[in-house]
Design an enzyme around this catalytic site. Structure first.
Site, PDB file in Angstrom:
ATOM      1  CE1 TYR A  23       9.692 -37.855 -25.149  1.00 10.75           C
ATOM      2  CE2 TYR A  23      11.670 -37.794 -26.512  1.00 10.75           C
ATOM      3  CZ  TYR A  23      10.714 -38.508 -25.807  1.00 10.75           C
ATOM      4  OH  TYR A  23      10.781 -39.870 -25.743  1.00 10.75           O
TER       5      TYR A  23
ATOM      6  NE  ARG B 242      -5.850  -4.838  -3.393  1.00 10.08           N
ATOM      7  CZ  ARG B 242      -6.429  -4.701  -2.209  1.00 10.08           C
ATOM      8  NH1 ARG B 242      -5.709  -4.436  -1.145  1.00 10.08           N
ATOM      9  NH2 ARG B 242      -7.724  -4.836  -2.064  1.00 10.08           N
TER      10      ARG B 242
ATOM     11  CE  LYS C 104      -3.785  -0.714   2.266  1.00 11.02           C
ATOM     12  NZ  LYS C 104      -4.453  -1.014   3.560  1.00 11.02           N
TER      13      LYS C 104
ATOM     14  CG  MET D  95      -3.187  -7.206   9.476  1.00 14.21           C
ATOM     15  SD  MET D  95      -1.450  -6.966   9.373  1.00 14.21           S
ATOM     16  CE  MET D  95      -1.243  -6.763   7.660  1.00 14.21           C
TER      17      MET D  95
ATOM     18  CG  HIS E 188      -5.430 -49.119 -12.631  1.00 16.86           C
ATOM     19  ND1 HIS E 188      -6.771 -49.083 -12.941  1.00 16.86           N
ATOM     20  CD2 HIS E 188      -4.779 -49.522 -13.752  1.00 16.86           C
ATOM     21  CE1 HIS E 188      -6.924 -49.474 -14.192  1.00 16.86           C
ATOM     22  NE2 HIS E 188      -5.729 -49.746 -14.709  1.00 16.86           N
TER      23      HIS E 188
ATOM     24  N   GLY F 214      -8.175  -7.332   3.745  1.00 19.77           N
ATOM     25  CA  GLY F 214      -9.081  -7.443   4.877  1.00 19.77           C
ATOM     26  C   GLY F 214      -8.502  -8.172   6.069  1.00 19.77           C
TER      27      GLY F 214
ATOM     28  CB  CYS G  70       7.122 -41.381 -21.237  1.00 20.80           C
ATOM     29  SG  CYS G  70       7.863 -42.910 -20.649  1.00 20.80           S
TER      30      CYS G  70
ATOM     31  CB  SER H 193      11.538 -42.701 -22.909  1.00 20.57           C
ATOM     32  OG  SER H 193      10.439 -42.019 -22.352  1.00 20.57           O
TER      33      SER H 193
ATOM     34  NE  ARG I 275      -5.356   3.254   3.716  1.00 23.25           N
ATOM     35  CZ  ARG I 275      -5.341   3.503   2.424  1.00 23.25           C
ATOM     36  NH1 ARG I 275      -4.628   4.520   1.941  1.00 23.25           N
ATOM     37  NH2 ARG I 275      -5.987   2.722   1.587  1.00 23.25           N
TER      38      ARG I 275
HETATM   39  P1  ADP Z   1      -7.801  -2.454   3.234  1.00 25.01           P
HETATM   40  O1  ADP Z   1      -6.400  -2.833   2.995  1.00 25.01           O
HETATM   41  O2  ADP Z   1      -8.549  -3.394   4.070  1.00 25.01           O
HETATM   42  O3  ADP Z   1      -8.493  -2.065   1.954  1.00 25.01           O
HETATM   43  P2  ADP Z   1      -7.449   0.379   3.704  1.00 25.01           P
HETATM   44  O4  ADP Z   1      -6.340   0.848   4.518  1.00 25.01           O
HETATM   45  O5  ADP Z   1      -7.258   0.496   2.241  1.00 25.01           O
HETATM   46  O6  ADP Z   1      -7.752  -1.121   4.118  1.00 25.01           O
HETATM   47  O7  ADP Z   1      -8.709   1.198   4.155  1.00 25.01           O
HETATM   48  C1  ADP Z   1     -10.004   0.746   4.384  1.00 25.01           C
HETATM   49  C2  ADP Z   1     -10.980   1.755   3.816  1.00 25.01           C
HETATM   50  O8  ADP Z   1     -10.755   3.070   4.317  1.00 25.01           O
HETATM   51  C3  ADP Z   1     -10.842   1.868   2.320  1.00 25.01           C
HETATM   52  O9  ADP Z   1     -12.103   1.832   1.738  1.00 25.01           O
HETATM   53  C4  ADP Z   1     -10.173   3.183   2.082  1.00 25.01           C
HETATM   54  O10 ADP Z   1     -10.593   3.746   0.877  1.00 25.01           O
HETATM   55  C5  ADP Z   1     -10.616   4.007   3.281  1.00 25.01           C
HETATM   56  N1  ADP Z   1      -9.586   4.983   3.635  1.00 25.01           N
HETATM   57  C6  ADP Z   1      -8.341   4.712   4.051  1.00 25.01           C
HETATM   58  N2  ADP Z   1      -7.631   5.860   4.230  1.00 25.01           N
HETATM   59  C7  ADP Z   1      -8.456   6.870   3.913  1.00 25.01           C
HETATM   60  C8  ADP Z   1      -8.306   8.291   3.885  1.00 25.01           C
HETATM   61  N3  ADP Z   1      -7.151   8.885   4.188  1.00 25.01           N
HETATM   62  N4  ADP Z   1      -9.350   9.033   3.524  1.00 25.01           N
HETATM   63  C9  ADP Z   1     -10.510   8.433   3.201  1.00 25.01           C
HETATM   64  N5  ADP Z   1     -10.729   7.108   3.199  1.00 25.01           N
HETATM   65  C10 ADP Z   1      -9.710   6.317   3.557  1.00 25.01           C
HETATM   66 MG    MG Z   2      -7.851  -0.855   0.798  1.00 24.32          MG
END
Ligand code: ADP
Ligand code: MG
Ligand code: MG
Length: 934
Positions: free
Chosen positions: A910, A373, A36, A116, A489, A114, A890, A807, A105
């Protein structure tokens, strides 16, 4: 100066270049900044609109995990970075008049969606909330942001579950009689915030932390700690991600998608992640909402483009007027932003040269990018996207080839169960041969053939299968066995014929006599419908709908494999016994037959009697007359194979299994003889059966796999391999006369001593010469041997003198190198060897840690250390003795990508594999060339 722990997104690339001494590659950025953080830095660096941000490195997390404290200098660097953000935004952290709010984040090197957590709206307290209300002129919004922050902070940082908070919100909505969050009244939401604060105080005995710096510190620690949270650990275990990487922490200026009707938030893929289509943007957004609302499913999200919005509405039965007013696309609702977004998508794809998965927010008409990503995708879209990217000039063919997992190719060629359908699982066995099949359970191969001939879809269910069952197996849609492993088999025949197979399903008990099987309390009788999933090993009651896939209808796959052909150095042949298989394999790109087994011809009903007479024969004349009867049948089969392989080599392997496999079993005969002695002691049938029993007893061996089989049978049974060779060369000569180009190669199996090969070769070559003389035509041919006995590999130089080709029969070679019986080992100990034994210790999750004895099942992936060593030596010595020696493989391994890489490295000519594996092998062979060149 302390180590650099914190990077501003705006300058991260430059600073990393300084630290590393060179421009950071994407991979290097991810290692330090996490995925990220690398994305934020790249987007910022490319001039895209990203809210000012900074990243605390994964290295800081690792230090923190080791010591329990922030590493020296990290916190100071964080505060400095925060100042930079304040300067960039003109806001101040904790300033009651113009507060800076941030998100905290997590973000690891490899995305763990999802897994962390993220805290949004950090920096809010009673004072900053007031100014947020004043600055935005929206008091409701300020309370909404505050209540979200308290919820997330309590849940993620303090481990006080968000459910308690959400419950209160639900109660409030109910009380006010509204459906969605934005409809809640100002008074209501204000009171809710007070209630939240009271809950917090009640729970922890202290006030909700009002100092933003304290909030930040605790949140950073919580993100670091989340790396070792149960969810994250389980995910890493599943995906094989190392536990010591750590996560980065991204601190990001908040932007708000919930500031009114000109605000929105959403996620989008640059191409369709399911099909790979590059027609329009695939994604969803919500007006007046914050991040998590889109995925939370509280409101119905809208589509990005008009076209996709219409498609969606149609599928939902929503009329056009209603769609346009209630769920307009972004293209309609905010056309300028939509255009800007399209431009950004192009830039990101140009930069990353791959499909992107993006998060964005629109705050009062201004677009902000929050994440990008590489998008996850299906097998279909992986191939489509890789091919499209080449045609769009973004990547080269080799890169496209490296991006597709060869196992995807296999998946693309098999029909599968509709994942959306509902299913009743009754048992689970080994996923022995991929594919999905449904049909009536039948417990006898003969009945399976009959019922299939009546047009029924049949699943053959057996305790285990034997060569006798092959016709019944081939007539069935799928095979389910109670016993036997991945090279049993049933499994081998099934894979060779693209027949879905679940083997070694110990959850079921097959009762052939009563024509039924049981799985716990479920009883399945003959005629009951079941479905088997060879991808997963699952067995279901009833039918599950299938979705079909075909090679000819997959232009992208075909294109990619043609590119693979241009690159690969390994040839790809197929193991095919029947003209039908051979033709199919050729369509799949096979360049010849590496193994045509001849034993199935012995089971042909037309040859059956003669085969039995041949084995029972007491005199040479008797035997010869039986062989004479078999000859035309064999010849016909070979002609079919030559026709299918016009212009390509065909390796015919002489008879291999022990003869007793062609006769009734000893147990069966003893039973019959005993019965007849009691019921009908004078019958000629009894005499006949007694004689048969005598022969079978005579053939009986303690260890038939190491007994009279392969070239040993050819040597001991006079006339047998001569007949096969005659049939083969007659077919070759006659096909040639019909204008078919034949390249015959005769393979003598199970040679362990050069004299075996010498004797067989001299004898058979004479037959070949004689046939060509009789037919008055010459064909070019080769004689060679299968290397499957370790002694043959060890004496390659001697053997090469009498072989034009080698072979590797790696199934037997593995069996004999390890001393594992491939018919028994899997069920008895081998699977356990791979799975591992309890150490008494547990992992982060409390799951037992196991130590395996073997890294992989050597019958599936070639053991490069041991069996591979024999292969390597054999290639070296064989080629030294005869530089023109043609060498291939083979065994089943010829279709396994890791083994194919090995075959490339040791310089084989081959690989040969089952027809449906041919496309997989073409791709894997190209990958091996590319990979080993670098
Ligand atoms: P995940 O990896 O689970 O997607 P994120 O860190 O990307 O977690 O964030 C979860 C949600 O919060 C995402 O929908 C993201 O767009 C929103 N979000 C994160 N940072 C900001 C920010 N600075 N302003 C507005 N929304 C944010
Ligand atoms: Mg995200
Ligand atoms: Mg063999």
């Amino acid at each position: 100066m302390s180590k650099k722990w914190v990077y501003l997104s705006r300058s991260a690339s430059d600073e990393l270049a300084e630290t590393l001494g060179h421009e950071p590659a994407l991979g290097e950025m991810k290692v330090i900044l996490g995925g990220k953080g690398a994305g934020l830095a790249t987007m910022t660096g490319t001039g895209l609109p990203v809210p000012p941000s900074f990243t605390i490195t994964t290295e800081a997390c690792v230090e923190y995990m080791n010591s329990g404290n922030f590493p020296a200098g990290m916190w100071e660097q964080t505060l400095e970075a925060l100042k930079e953000i304040e300067a960039a935004t003109g806001k101040k952290f904790g300033d009651p008049s113009n507060p800076l709010l941030v998100s905290v984040r997590s973000g690891a090197r490899q995305s763990m969606p999802g897994m962390m957590d993220t805290v949004l709206n950090l920096g809010l307290n009673d004072e900053t909330r007031v100014s947020l209300a004043e600055l935005t002129g929206n008091e409701w919004f300020s309370y909404d942001a505050y209540r979200r922050f308290i919820t997330m902070f309590s849940d993620i940082v303090m481990d006080y579950s968000r459910e308690y908070f959400e419950e209160k919100l639900e109660e409030l909505k109910k009380k006010e009689g509204v459906r969605t969050d934005p409809e809640v009244s100002l008074e209501g939401i204000r009171a809710l915030v007070d209630e939240y604060k009271a809950m917090y105080k009640d729970h922890f005995g202290e006030d909700f932390p009002t100092d933003p710096y304290r909030q930040l510190e605790l949140s950073i620690k919580a993100v670091f700690d989340s790396w070792n949270g149960a969810r994250a650990v389980a995910y890493r275990d599943h995906e094989g991600i190392p536990h010591d990487w750590g996560t980065a922490v991204n601190v990001c200026t908040m932007v708000f998608g919930n500031m009114g009707k000109d605000s929105a938030t959403g996620v989008a893929f640059s191409r369709d992640p399911a099909t790979g289509k590059h027609e329009y943007l695939y994604g969803e957004f919500l007006i007046n909402a914050q991040g998590e609302d889109v995925v939370a499913g509280i409101r119905t999200p809208q589509r990005m483009t008009l076209a996709s919005s219409r498609e969606w509405a149609k599928s939902q039965g929503i009329p056009e007027e209603k769609r346009a007013s209630l769920y307009p696309s972004l293209e309609e609702a905010m056309p300028e932003i939509y255009d800007e977004f399209l431009g950004i998508v192009d830039k990101l794809e140009d930069h990353y040269r791959d499909m992107q998965d993006m998060e964005f927010t629109i705050e009062r008409g201004k677009l902000w990018m929050l994440q990008t990503r590489t998008g996850k995708r299906t097998a279909t879209s992986a191939v489509r996207i890789a091919v499209d990217l080449v045609e769009e000039g973004l990547i080269g063919k080799e890169e496209a080839i490296m991006r597709v997992d060869p196992t995807y190719v296999d998946l693309l060629l098999r029909p599968s169960f509709d994942p959306k359908a509902s299913k009743t699982v009754i048992a689970k066995g080994l996923n022995a041969s991929p594919g999905a099949a449904a049909g009536i359970a039948v417990f006898d191969a003969g009945r399976a053939t009959d019922l299939a001939a009546e047009g029924q879809d049949v699943i053959l269910v057996r305790p285990e299968t034997s060569p006798d069952d092959v016709p019944g197996m081939l007539a069935s849609k799928g095979v389910l066995t109670q016993k036997g492993g991945a090279t049993s088999h049933a499994a081998v025949v099934a894979r060779g014929n693209n027949l879905p197979c679940v083997a070694g399903c110990e959850d079921i008990t097959v009762d052939v006599g009563r024509r039924q099987f049981t799985a716990d309390d479920v009883v399945v009788k003959e005629g009951d419908v079941i479905s088997i999933d060879g991808f997963t090993g699952e067995v279901y009651l009833g039918t599950v709908p299938l979705i079909a896939t075909e090679y000819e209808t997959q232009p992208d796959l075909i294109k990619m494999l043609v590119w693979a052909d241009e690159i690969r150095e390994l040839g790809v042949r197929t193991n095919a016994d029947y003209p039908e298989d051979a033709r199919r394999a050729r369509e799949f790109g096979a360049e010849g037959i590496g193994l045509c087994r001849t034993e199935h011809m012995f089971f042909d009903p037309r040859a059956r009697d003669a085969v039995v007479r041949m084995i029972l024969a007491e005199t040479d004349e008797e035997r010869q007359s039986a062989l004479d009867e078999m000859l035309p049948i064999q010849e016909q089969d070979f002609e079919g194979v030559f026709e299918a392989m016009d212009g390509l080599p065909v390796i015919m392997r002489l008879i291999d299994p022990p003869m007793h496999e062609f006769l009734p079993s000893r147990e069966e005969l003893i039973e019959e003889v005993t019965r007849l002695k009691c019921t009908d002691p004078d019958s000629p049938e009894l005499t006949e059966r007694e004689k048969m029993l005598q022969v079978v007893t005579g053939l009986w061996e303690v260890n038939p796999m190491m007994g009279l089989r392969g070239c040993r049978a050819g040597i001991m049974y006079k006339g047998l391999t001569e007949m096969q060779t005659r049939a083969y060369f007659q077919a070759a000569c006659r096909c040639t006369k019909r204008g078919i180009k034949v390249i015959p190669e005769v393979m003598i199996p199970l040679v362990g001593h050069v004299n075996e090969l010498k004797m067989e070769r001299e004898k058979l070559e004479a037959v070949a010469q004689q046939v060509m003389e009789e037919e008055g035509i010459e064909v070019e041919y080769m004689f060679g041997t299968m290397i499957e006995v370790p002694r043959a590999a060890l004496t390659a130089a001697e053997i090469a003198e009498y072989a034009d080709f080698f072979s590797f029969g790696t199934n037997d070679l593995t069996q004999m190198t390890f001393g594992y019986s491939r018919d028994d080992a899997e069920g008895k100990f081998l699977l356990k060897y791979v799975e591992g034994f309890d150490t008494g210790e547990v992992d982060y999750n409390g799951d037992p840690i196991k130590t395996p004895i073997l890294e992989a099942n050597p019958f599936q992936t070639l053991d490069q250390v041991g069996t591979g060593r024999l292969v390597e030596m054999c290639v070296e010595e064989g080629q030294a003795a005869d530089p023109d020696l043609e060498i291939g493989i083979c065994g089943e391994h010829g279709g396994d990508p890791a083994s194919i890489d090995f075959c490339h490295r040791v310089g084989l000519d081959y690989v040969s594999c089952s027809p449906f594996r041919v496309p997989v092998a073409r791709l894997a062979a190209a990958q091996a060339t590319i990979r080993n060149r670098k």
